[in-house]
Write a protein that holds these residues in place. Structure first.
Motif, PDB file in Angstrom:
ATOM      1  N   GLU A   1      11.453  -8.272  12.739  1.00  0.00           N
ATOM      2  CA  GLU A   1      11.822  -9.706  12.317  1.00  0.00           C
ATOM      3  C   GLU A   1      11.318  -9.859  10.789  1.00  0.00           C
ATOM      4  O   GLU A   1      12.327 -10.264   9.961  1.00  0.00           O
ATOM      5  CB  GLU A   1      11.147 -10.695  12.917  1.00  0.00           C
ATOM      6  N   ALA A   2      10.412  -9.178  10.210  1.00  0.00           N
ATOM      7  CA  ALA A   2      10.102  -9.098   8.931  1.00  0.00           C
ATOM      8  C   ALA A   2      11.288  -8.287   8.113  1.00  0.00           C
ATOM      9  O   ALA A   2      11.592  -8.656   7.032  1.00  0.00           O
ATOM     10  CB  ALA A   2       8.837  -8.323   8.753  1.00  0.00           C
ATOM     11  N   ALA A   3      11.716  -7.066   8.761  1.00  0.00           N
ATOM     12  CA  ALA A   3      12.530  -6.213   8.034  1.00  0.00           C
ATOM     13  C   ALA A   3      13.800  -7.327   7.975  1.00  0.00           C
ATOM     14  O   ALA A   3      14.784  -7.311   6.973  1.00  0.00           O
ATOM     15  CB  ALA A   3      12.925  -5.207   8.730  1.00  0.00           C
ATOM     16  N   ARG A   4      14.368  -7.905   8.891  1.00  0.00           N
ATOM     17  CA  ARG A   4      15.460  -8.732   8.982  1.00  0.00           C
ATOM     18  C   ARG A   4      15.436  -9.992   7.792  1.00  0.00           C
ATOM     19  O   ARG A   4      16.619 -10.227   7.248  1.00  0.00           O
ATOM     20  CB  ARG A   4      15.702  -9.486  10.382  1.00  0.00           C
TER      21      ARG A   4
ATOM     22  N   LEU B   1       0.695 -12.402   9.331  1.00  0.00           N
ATOM     23  CA  LEU B   1       1.169 -11.179   9.476  1.00  0.00           C
ATOM     24  C   LEU B   1       2.614 -10.977   9.079  1.00  0.00           C
ATOM     25  O   LEU B   1       2.574 -10.021   8.460  1.00  0.00           O
ATOM     26  CB  LEU B   1       1.068 -10.952  11.251  1.00  0.00           C
ATOM     27  N   ASP B   2       3.475 -11.901   9.369  1.00  0.00           N
ATOM     28  CA  ASP B   2       4.802 -11.595   8.842  1.00  0.00           C
ATOM     29  C   ASP B   2       4.826 -11.741   7.496  1.00  0.00           C
ATOM     30  O   ASP B   2       5.479 -10.633   6.703  1.00  0.00           O
ATOM     31  CB  ASP B   2       5.743 -13.210   9.086  1.00  0.00           C
ATOM     32  N   ARG B   3       4.010 -12.370   6.439  1.00  0.00           N
ATOM     33  CA  ARG B   3       3.816 -12.243   4.901  1.00  0.00           C
ATOM     34  C   ARG B   3       3.408 -10.758   4.675  1.00  0.00           C
ATOM     35  O   ARG B   3       4.036 -10.109   3.765  1.00  0.00           O
ATOM     36  CB  ARG B   3       3.167 -13.283   4.461  1.00  0.00           C
ATOM     37  N   ARG B   4       2.478 -10.433   5.419  1.00  0.00           N
ATOM     38  CA  ARG B   4       1.796  -8.973   5.199  1.00  0.00           C
ATOM     39  C   ARG B   4       2.955  -7.884   5.288  1.00  0.00           C
ATOM     40  O   ARG B   4       2.898  -6.792   4.264  1.00  0.00           O
ATOM     41  CB  ARG B   4       0.480  -8.719   5.893  1.00  0.00           C
ATOM     42  N   LEU B   5       3.719  -7.959   6.503  1.00  0.00           N
ATOM     43  CA  LEU B   5       4.608  -7.028   6.690  1.00  0.00           C
ATOM     44  C   LEU B   5       5.586  -6.820   5.750  1.00  0.00           C
ATOM     45  O   LEU B   5       6.305  -5.712   5.231  1.00  0.00           O
ATOM     46  CB  LEU B   5       5.209  -7.125   8.100  1.00  0.00           C
TER      47      LEU B   5
END
Length: 222
Positions: free
Chosen positions: A45-48, A210-214
């Protein structure tokens, strides 16, 4: 203690997989394995959000449309069927996102990475040579721990050793449902690793952290 049921984690995985018929996991699987798959989908999801295109593949390059994710440590060159994600974006090298594969550290010792992102070229070379990827190939790593009690300090010590042998500073860290531990946090952060406690679907603020870190770590490869 922040917790999540298998059904809650499986639902989050299905949402992230966006229309795939089946994730390959079910309620008969161990909660710890499902939790690792949940964190794996957070990477996708982070990559998208960074405009990577996500697709799926297997070691032989033939994917049937049903995911078969690892349920334990393994080797990237295994001939057994398993699925990994492929991230592509015009103008930049492709990446692969794996569950439970081994990486060779500076010492020559192999270490399991619960969630691992590495360049697709390095992954293909490792499969062709039938050897583990090297620590220099690690783009992003996550140690995933689902606990019913407090985090032991020994977990942070082990992660410190993994980080030292695989040069994970800035690229690796710990993701867990457990409450924040001051001693664990200090030791992990002192070694330039990220620390994401209380990570369950119900704790949306921790999910966003976590999303921001990824995203921050994936952005280096964009």
């Amino acid at each position: 203690m922040p917790s999540a049921t298998k059904a809650e984690l499986l639902n989050e995985i299905r949402v992230a997989l966006r229309g795939l018929a089946h994730s390959g996991y079910g309620t008969a699987d161990a909660l710890e394995d499902i939790y690792e798959a949940y964190v794996w989908t957070r990477v996708l999801e982070a990559a998208r959000r960074l405009r990577w295109t996500v697709s799926y593949s297997t070691p032989n390059g033939h994917w049937s449309g049903t995911l078969l994710l690892r349920r334990g440590p393994g080797v990237i060159y295994s001939t057994a069927p398993f699925t990994f994600a492929v991230l592509t974006k015009p103008g930049v090298p492709s990446l692969e996102v794996h569950l439970g594969v081994m990486v060779t550290g500076r010492s020559g010792v192999a270490h399991e990475c619960d969630v691992l992102v590495l360049p697709a070229a390095a992954a293909r070379a490792a499969r062709a040579a039938r050897e583990h990827p090297g620590y220099r190939d690690v783009c992003l790593q996550a140690e995933c721990k689902f606990y019913t009690g407090d985090l032991p300090l020994g977990l942070a010590r082990g992660l410190r050793g993994l980080s030292a042998d695989c040069s994970l500073g800035g690229a690796g860290g710990l993701v867990t449902n457990a409450l924040r531990s001051a001693s664990v946090g200090r030791l992990i952060l002192h070694n330039r690793l990220y620390y994401n406690p209380r990570l369950t679907p119900a704790y949306r603020m921790e999910v966003r952290k976590l999303d921001r870190r990824l995203e921050h770590r994936l952005r280096r490869w964009s």
